[in-house]
Design an enzyme around this catalytic site. Structure first.
Site, PDB file in Angstrom:
ATOM      1  N   GLU A 215       1.318  -1.164  -0.558  1.00 11.56           N
ATOM      2  CA  GLU A 215      -0.023   0.272   0.176  1.00 11.56           C
ATOM      3  C   GLU A 215       1.418   0.771   0.049  1.00 11.56           C
ATOM      4  O   GLU A 215       1.849   1.172   0.609  1.00 11.56           O
ATOM      5  CB  GLU A 215      -1.078  -0.040   1.166  1.00 11.56           C
ATOM      6  CG  GLU A 215      -1.752  -0.678   1.176  1.00 11.56           C
ATOM      7  CD  GLU A 215      -2.453  -2.064   2.485  1.00 11.56           C
ATOM      8  OE1 GLU A 215      -2.403  -0.591   4.046  1.00 11.56           O
ATOM      9  OE2 GLU A 215      -2.979  -2.771   2.722  1.00 11.56           O
TER      10      GLU A 215
ATOM     11  N   SER B 214      -5.962  -4.468   1.427  1.00 12.09           N
ATOM     12  CA  SER B 214      -5.987  -5.914   0.787  1.00 12.09           C
ATOM     13  C   SER B 214      -5.236  -6.345   1.133  1.00 12.09           C
ATOM     14  O   SER B 214      -4.600  -7.533   0.490  1.00 12.09           O
ATOM     15  CB  SER B 214      -6.820  -6.380  -0.466  1.00 12.09           C
ATOM     16  OG  SER B 214      -7.297  -5.689  -1.214  1.00 12.09           O
ATOM     17  N   GLU B 215      -4.936  -6.669   3.065  1.00  8.38           N
ATOM     18  CA  GLU B 215      -3.406  -7.460   3.178  1.00  8.38           C
ATOM     19  C   GLU B 215      -3.365  -9.463   2.787  1.00  8.38           C
ATOM     20  O   GLU B 215      -3.073 -10.101   2.359  1.00  8.38           O
ATOM     21  CB  GLU B 215      -3.713  -8.089   4.458  1.00  8.38           C
ATOM     22  CG  GLU B 215      -2.986  -6.238   4.993  1.00  8.38           C
ATOM     23  CD  GLU B 215      -3.358  -5.513   4.994  1.00  8.38           C
ATOM     24  OE1 GLU B 215      -5.023  -5.099   5.035  1.00  8.38           O
ATOM     25  OE2 GLU B 215      -3.074  -3.665   5.170  1.00  8.38           O
TER      26      GLU B 215
ATOM     27  N   HIS C  53      -2.011  -0.147  16.768  1.00  5.53           N
ATOM     28  CA  HIS C  53      -1.321   0.138  16.050  1.00  5.53           C
ATOM     29  C   HIS C  53       0.407   0.298  16.278  1.00  5.53           C
ATOM     30  O   HIS C  53       1.424   0.207  15.963  1.00  5.53           O
ATOM     31  CB  HIS C  53      -0.932   1.584  14.727  1.00  5.53           C
ATOM     32  CG  HIS C  53      -2.139   1.929  13.665  1.00  5.53           C
ATOM     33  ND1 HIS C  53      -3.075   2.311  13.697  1.00  5.53           N
ATOM     34  CD2 HIS C  53      -2.172   1.909  12.341  1.00  5.53           C
ATOM     35  CE1 HIS C  53      -4.494   2.433  12.825  1.00  5.53           C
ATOM     36  NE2 HIS C  53      -3.467   2.177  11.919  1.00  5.53           N
TER      37      HIS C  53
END
Lengths: 334, 342
Positions: free
Chosen positions: B29, B66-67, B136
């Protein structure tokens, strides 16, 4: 059934051979599970041979394929020899994966079979990756991935379809719709038609309503393959078919989730019988020639079973190989 | 030699590998716009442009968010001729692709009897200590140490990051990198010529004879600072950076403990089943007779990461916590030292 005029006689006969190989191989595997020669269970493709072979025969040498838990038909459809496949089911040293994969994890890289998967949907992006490598390296090859109507509700399929479409990758998404996700009628857990989902990703979606007709499957997949080779991107092909046996061998489900009328309708549409009759009717082969092919494949399956049963067990040390490509310290690993 | 930052070293390794081998691609990404700073072209950017300009969009590819598909696609591409570097940015995003890591990347070569090799690098960065909140801030490398078939690197310096990443890209097996964002700006001298650091070889950052201190990733500089503090108090610390967690250079650590008789392990991951737990178990097995004090672990507390700057820092190992652990295992020696000084 309309026999394609584009296909050579030998190709048509090879289709029937491969369907017969799948049928007889799986019938034999089923017996071997029952008798305890094959540990665990297997998922047969009996009844779905046209859907498998029609798709695989639309590919050519160098193309790639990934599959799922209904796992023997796919490599057989790609042309994998039966002996090492059966030996793998039995867990022998001569198995195609050296006895380390088993029924659910067959792979035969020599024929482009990159691997079946015990986790449904897991091997779908692997085929997208094979499409990506073809595109980046400028190689003329496509990748096809088989998945079922149950897996059509896995999120990874849609991530994969989107990525393949955005990159215009040479990939064919082939849904083998046998109407049931194990015991669950898939229409009861699925919104809309699977084929219609292709439009949402800007790719063509084609449904083959009679997946027992190997010619119909072949034609639909061949068109998707041509499109992929022209650089026009992926397609979704949904093939309606039926498994003649239970989800897996030995599985007993007390609820009669498939009614007998439905079963009768589909079992009367045996893809191997239908194709045999069509070939004879079209004058491609005589009944005697078809009988000879059936005998030839029956012998091949006998031979593969003997090969598997007579092969040695793997050496125990084989369990410790292939963790990594380079040398590793077993003391540290174990 | 040139001075390079940790993140600059990662970018430089990627650039060298992209130039050396057309099969290497970078997907992830926001890689085209160099959002995370490793596809920008470094010092030569003004003359040569960024990675897209240098290598083209065929080899530098933005992906959708869209990992699972990104990771699976990279695995499939690696099985069929490419050597992808996947930029997953935050380490917490790896969870979205867990099936692909565990069932495909780690198992395919083994399950298929050695038919496949999977030369792919999955890069991710641990954004901890930066007030990004619980989603995160994870340091999840121990989860992946528990999956046979994945190699793992966790460098603590620019020199190691560059050399290890080149080896990772050369490897025919899947490699996960866990980069420490708190160290992104840390500078170190790095050779101008290309070099590679083999996996499974620890780096002894400071020699000493009283206590072995193993520092993983972002805890390594803290361990070095703690060693400095202890040196002033007469305690000699041997500080070891394992650099790769799979394979793990247990030999260097065990030999050091045989010499020092004491072990402190510091790492930014949670304590339960972490790298420190594994190292402690190996040392207890191989060097128990040499130990003169219990093994101490200094890890992140077994709890979530709070957001507020007033709350977050205390969760992770600090220089002070490492000093306290060293004090605890060196109590006898410190008492003797105090008596001598007094």
């Amino acid at each position: 059934m309309k026999i394609s005029e584009k296909l050579a006689r030998e190709t048509l006969l090879e289709m029937q051979r491969r369907m017969l190989r799948i049928r007889l191989f799986d019938e034999r595997a089923s017996k071997m599970v029952k008798r305890g020669y094959i540990p665990g269970t297997v998922h047969t493709s009996i009844g779905q041979e046209a859907q498998v072979v029609g798709a695989c025969m639309a590919l050519k040498s160098g193309d790639h394929m990934t599959g799922n838990h209904r796992s023997h038909g796919h490599p057989i459809g790609m042309g994998s020899p039966l002996g090492p496949l059966m030996a793998e089911l039995v867990g022998k040293a001569t198995g195609v994966c050296k006895g380390k994969g088993g029924s659910l994890h067959l792979a035969d890289y020599a024929v482009g079979s990159l691997g079946e998967s015990g986790i449904t949907g897991s091997s779908i992006p692997i085929a997208v990756g094979a499409g990506l490598s073809a595109q980046v390296l400028g190689e003329d090859r496509v990748a096809l991935t088989f998945f079922g109507d149950g897996t059509a509700n896995q999120g990874v399929l849609y991530e994969s379809m989107n990525l393949a479409s955005a990159y215009k990758l040479p990939v064919i998404f082939l849904c083998e719709n046998n109407f049931y996700a194990l015991s669950t009628p898939s229409h009861t857990v699925t919104g809309g038609r699977i084929v219609d989902r292709a439009a949402g990703f800007g790719m063509p979606g084609v449904r083959v309503d009679d997946g027992q007709d190997v010619m119909a499957v072949y034609d639909a997949v061949a068109e998707a393959v041509d499109r992929a080779r022209r650089g026009e991107g992926p397609s979704l092909v949904e093939v309606m078919t039926y498994r003649f046996r239970e989800h897996s061998e030995g599985l007993r489900i007390n609820v009669d989730y498939r009614n007998s009328e439905e079963k009768q309708f589909w079992t009367a549409r045996d893809p191997i019988v239908l194709f045999r009759e069509a070939l004879i009717a079209a004058g491609i082969a005589t009944a005697a020639e078809m009988d000879a092919i059936e005998a030839e494949i029956a012998q091949e399956v006998e031979d593969c079973a003997s090969f598997a049963l007579e092969s040695p067990d793997p050496e125990p040390s084989v369990a410790f190989e292939h963790l990594f490509t380079d040398a590793y310290d077993l003391e540290d690993v174990l | 030699m040139s001075v390079m930052t940790y993140i600059g070293a990662i970018g430089a390794a990627q650039q060298e590998a992209m130039s050396a081998d057309p099969r290497v691609i970078i997907i992830g990404e926001d890689v085209e716009a160099n959002v995370y700073g490793t596809t920008g072209g470094g010092k030569q950017r003004a003359e040569q442009g960024d990675f897209v300009q240098q290598f083209g969009k065929n080899r530098i590819r933005n992906t959708p968010i869209s990992e699972e598909a990104i990771v699976g696609t990279a695995i499939g591409a690696a099985m069929t001729g490419l050597r992808p570097i996947v930029d997953l940015s935050y380490s917490s995003f790896l969870y979205m692709a867990m099936d692909q890591f565990v069932n495909q990347a780690a198992k395919n070569r083994y399950m298929f009897g050695g038919q496949s090799s999977i030369p792919v690098v999955f890069r991710s960065a641990m954004f901890y200590g930066l007030n990004t909140g619980a989603h995160h801030s994870d340091r999840p490398y121990p989860m992946f140490m528990n999956v046979p078939g994945l190699k793992i690197m966790a460098p603590a310096s620019a020199y190691d990051a560059k050399g290890l990443l080149r080896s990772a890209i050369d490897s025919d097996d899947p490699v996960l990198t866990f980069e420490a964002v708190p160290l992104w700006g840390a500078k170190e001298e790095v050779p101008d010529e290309e070099y590679r650091i083999p996996f499974g070889v620890a780096r002894t950052r400071r020699e000493g004879c009283d206590v072995t201190v193993v520092g993983v990733s972002g805890s390594l500089p803290l361990a070095l600072q703690a060693a400095e503090d202890m040196a002033a108090r007469g305690v000699s610390c041997e500080v070891i950076d394992p650099r790769t967690l799979v394979p793990l250079d247990t030999g260097t650590i065990v030999r050091s403990v045989l010499k020092t008789g004491r072990l402190v392990i510091a790492e930014p991951a949670h304590r339960t089943c972490g790298a420190a737990a594994e190292i402690a178990a190996v040392v207890a097995d191989k060097a128990q007779h040499a130990l003169v004090a219990p093994i101490k672990r200094v890890c992140a507390l077994n709890m979530q990461v709070p957001f507020s700057p007033a709350l977050e820092a205390q969760i992770y190992p600090t220089r002070e916590r490492i000093v306290a652990a060293i004090e605890a295992v060196c109590a006898d020696q410190l008492n003797a030292e105090n008596r001598r000084v007094g």
